[in-house]
Design a protein around this motif. Structure first.
Motif, mmCIF file in Angstrom:
data_model
loop_
_atom_site.group_PDB
_atom_site.id
_atom_site.type_symbol
_atom_site.label_atom_id
_atom_site.label_comp_id
_atom_site.label_asym_id
_atom_site.label_seq_id
_atom_site.Cartn_x
_atom_site.Cartn_y
_atom_site.Cartn_z
ATOM 1 N N THR A 217 0.834 -1.203 0.000
ATOM 2 C CA THR A 217 0.000 0.000 0.000
ATOM 3 C C THR A 217 0.869 1.254 0.000
ATOM 4 O O THR A 217 0.579 2.221 -0.716
ATOM 5 N N ILE A 218 1.941 1.254 0.759
ATOM 6 C CA ILE A 218 2.855 2.397 0.768
ATOM 7 C C ILE A 218 3.448 2.608 -0.624
ATOM 8 O O ILE A 218 3.606 3.737 -1.077
ATOM 9 N N LYS A 219 3.735 1.517 -1.334
ATOM 10 C CA LYS A 219 4.270 1.613 -2.703
ATOM 11 C C LYS A 219 3.320 2.361 -3.634
ATOM 12 O O LYS A 219 3.743 2.965 -4.608
ATOM 13 N N GLU A 220 2.009 2.319 -3.346
ATOM 14 C CA GLU A 220 1.054 3.078 -4.151
ATOM 15 C C GLU A 220 1.382 4.577 -4.107
ATOM 16 O O GLU A 220 1.055 5.310 -5.029
ATOM 17 N N PHE A 221 2.014 5.021 -3.049
ATOM 18 C CA PHE A 221 2.335 6.434 -2.865
ATOM 19 C C PHE A 221 3.770 6.750 -3.272
ATOM 20 O O PHE A 221 4.017 7.724 -3.959
ATOM 21 N N VAL A 222 4.731 5.932 -2.842
ATOM 22 C CA VAL A 222 6.143 6.234 -3.106
ATOM 23 C C VAL A 222 6.614 5.691 -4.454
ATOM 24 O O VAL A 222 7.709 6.014 -4.891
ATOM 25 N N ALA A 223 5.793 4.874 -5.093
ATOM 26 C CA ALA A 223 6.111 4.258 -6.387
ATOM 27 C C ALA A 223 7.436 3.508 -6.297
ATOM 28 O O ALA A 223 7.588 2.659 -5.432
ATOM 29 N N ASP A 224 8.417 3.853 -7.146
ATOM 30 C CA ASP A 224 9.674 3.103 -7.110
ATOM 31 C C ASP A 224 10.746 3.784 -6.261
ATOM 32 O O ASP A 224 11.889 3.341 -6.246
ATOM 33 N N TRP A 225 10.393 4.851 -5.546
ATOM 34 C CA TRP A 225 11.325 5.479 -4.620
ATOM 35 C C TRP A 225 11.377 4.634 -3.352
ATOM 36 O O TRP A 225 10.362 4.131 -2.891
ATOM 37 N N SER A 226 12.571 4.448 -2.796
ATOM 38 C CA SER A 226 12.745 3.570 -1.641
ATOM 39 C C SER A 226 13.421 4.307 -0.489
ATOM 40 O O SER A 226 14.646 4.280 -0.366
ATOM 41 N N PRO A 227 12.656 4.966 0.374
ATOM 42 C CA PRO A 227 13.267 5.605 1.546
ATOM 43 C C PRO A 227 13.779 4.547 2.525
ATOM 44 O O PRO A 227 13.371 3.382 2.453
ATOM 45 N N ALA A 228 14.640 4.966 3.421
ATOM 46 C CA ALA A 228 15.025 4.081 4.519
ATOM 47 C C ALA A 228 13.758 3.784 5.320
ATOM 48 O O ALA A 228 12.800 4.552 5.299
ATOM 49 N N SER A 229 13.754 2.661 6.033
ATOM 50 C CA SER A 229 12.518 2.242 6.679
ATOM 51 C C SER A 229 12.776 1.487 7.972
ATOM 52 O O SER A 229 13.762 0.767 8.089
ATOM 53 N N THR A 230 11.861 1.673 8.915
ATOM 54 C CA THR A 230 11.846 0.901 10.151
ATOM 55 C C THR A 230 10.409 0.486 10.414
ATOM 56 O O THR A 230 9.488 1.282 10.206
ATOM 57 N N THR A 231 10.218 -0.742 10.853
ATOM 58 C CA THR A 231 8.890 -1.228 11.202
ATOM 59 C C THR A 231 8.941 -1.812 12.606
ATOM 60 O O THR A 231 9.814 -2.623 12.914
ATOM 61 N N LEU A 232 8.006 -1.372 13.431
ATOM 62 C CA LEU A 232 7.903 -1.864 14.799
ATOM 63 C C LEU A 232 6.508 -2.405 15.051
ATOM 64 O O LEU A 232 5.530 -1.873 14.523
ATOM 65 N N CYS A 233 6.412 -3.424 15.878
ATOM 66 C CA CYS A 233 5.124 -3.934 16.304
ATOM 67 C C CYS A 233 4.856 -3.367 17.698
ATOM 68 O O CYS A 233 5.724 -3.429 18.580
ATOM 69 N N VAL A 234 3.675 -2.795 17.864
ATOM 70 C CA VAL A 234 3.304 -2.174 19.137
ATOM 71 C C VAL A 234 2.023 -2.812 19.660
ATOM 72 O O VAL A 234 1.267 -3.432 18.911
ATOM 73 N N ASN A 235 1.784 -2.629 20.928
ATOM 74 C CA ASN A 235 0.619 -3.202 21.580
ATOM 75 C C ASN A 235 -0.670 -2.506 21.170
ATOM 76 O O ASN A 235 -1.680 -3.141 20.917
ATOM 77 N N SER A 236 -0.637 -1.176 21.129
ATOM 78 C CA SER A 236 -1.819 -0.416 20.734
ATOM 79 C C SER A 236 -1.383 0.975 20.286
ATOM 80 O O SER A 236 -0.250 1.387 20.522
ATOM 81 N N LEU A 237 -2.325 1.677 19.670
ATOM 82 C CA LEU A 237 -2.060 3.025 19.183
ATOM 83 C C LEU A 237 -3.003 4.004 19.864
ATOM 84 O O LEU A 237 -3.748 3.640 20.771
ATOM 85 N N SER A 238 -3.006 5.251 19.408
ATOM 86 C CA SER A 238 -3.673 6.335 20.135
ATOM 87 C C SER A 238 -5.193 6.278 20.165
ATOM 88 O O SER A 238 -5.807 6.899 21.022
ATOM 89 N N THR A 239 -5.804 5.573 19.218
ATOM 90 C CA THR A 239 -7.261 5.488 19.207
ATOM 91 C C THR A 239 -7.695 4.041 19.012
ATOM 92 O O THR A 239 -7.033 3.281 18.305
ATOM 93 N N PRO A 240 -8.799 3.660 19.637
ATOM 94 C CA PRO A 240 -9.284 2.285 19.478
ATOM 95 C C PRO A 240 -9.539 1.964 18.001
ATOM 96 O O PRO A 240 -10.109 2.765 17.273
ATOM 97 N N GLY A 241 -9.069 0.821 17.584
ATOM 98 C CA GLY A 241 -9.261 0.385 16.202
ATOM 99 C C GLY A 241 -8.153 0.782 15.251
ATOM 100 O O GLY A 241 -8.065 0.246 14.152
ATOM 101 N N ALA A 242 -7.299 1.713 15.652
ATOM 102 C CA ALA A 242 -6.157 2.079 14.799
ATOM 103 C C ALA A 242 -5.146 0.945 14.844
ATOM 104 O O ALA A 242 -4.740 0.501 15.919
ATOM 105 N N ARG A 243 -4.730 0.474 13.670
ATOM 106 C CA ARG A 243 -3.788 -0.641 13.591
ATOM 107 C C ARG A 243 -2.460 -0.247 12.980
ATOM 108 O O ARG A 243 -1.552 -1.068 12.887
ATOM 109 N N ILE A 244 -2.350 1.029 12.549
ATOM 110 C CA ILE A 244 -1.088 1.493 11.967
ATOM 111 C C ILE A 244 -0.889 2.970 12.268
ATOM 112 O O ILE A 244 -1.848 3.737 12.337
ATOM 113 N N GLU A 245 0.372 3.335 12.471
ATOM 114 C CA GLU A 245 0.782 4.734 12.544
ATOM 115 C C GLU A 245 2.056 4.843 11.724
ATOM 116 O O GLU A 245 2.935 3.971 11.804
#
Length: 151
Positions: free
Chosen positions: A114-142
């Protein structure tokens, strides 16, 4: 002396994508590193969730009606970030770092596509973390990004 970047951003020649093994670039959804030459500065974009950018604090939960689909949540967060980039006369190819916070790491492939839909073939550096919860109920990504200012 450092070697030249694998490629430079088409909108900002001060940004170089580093690929230490160019033959394997197709296997990487992100750059191992981004090099910035004499930057004017950085834009640090706060984390975006599927919630509207501007919402009441303390939270009015009626403003945070998130879709369940992780792809749709990712699109909403990326649209928010895109609006900030646009406000600053920047594009996705000015982004040098993307940090993703997921509540379910099994969804990383859908998020990356889905992110590729926005950045196309540009490849920024990246970090991915798994967290217990986010700021609002039902949010699954930040998602938060850093972008290099031009000039």
């Amino acid at each position: 002396m450092a070697s030249r970047p694998y490629r430079n951003s088409p909108t900002n020649p001060a940004i170089g994508e580093i690929q230490t093994n160019p033959a394997r670039v197709a296997d990487m959804p992100y750059a191992p590193a981004i090099r910035i030459e004499a930057p004017k500065g950085l834009l640090i974009v706060s984390g975006a969730t599927p919630s509207p950018l501007y919402h009441k604090h303390p939270h009015d939960w009626s403003e945070h009606n998130h879709p369940n689909d992780i792809r749709e949540q990712t699109r909403l967060a990326m649209q928010t970030i895109g609006s900030v980039l646009e406000d600053q006369d920047l594009t996705w190819t000015d982004v040098i770092k993307v940090s993703k916070y997921l509540t379910d790491m099994r969804e990383i492939e859908l998020v990356s596509l889905t992110i590729k839909e926005f950045v196309a073939d540009w490849s920024p550096a990246s970090t991915t973390l798994c967290v217990n919860s986010l700021s609002t109920p039902g949010a699954r990504i930040e998602i938060e990004v850093m972008a290099a200012l031009r000039g």
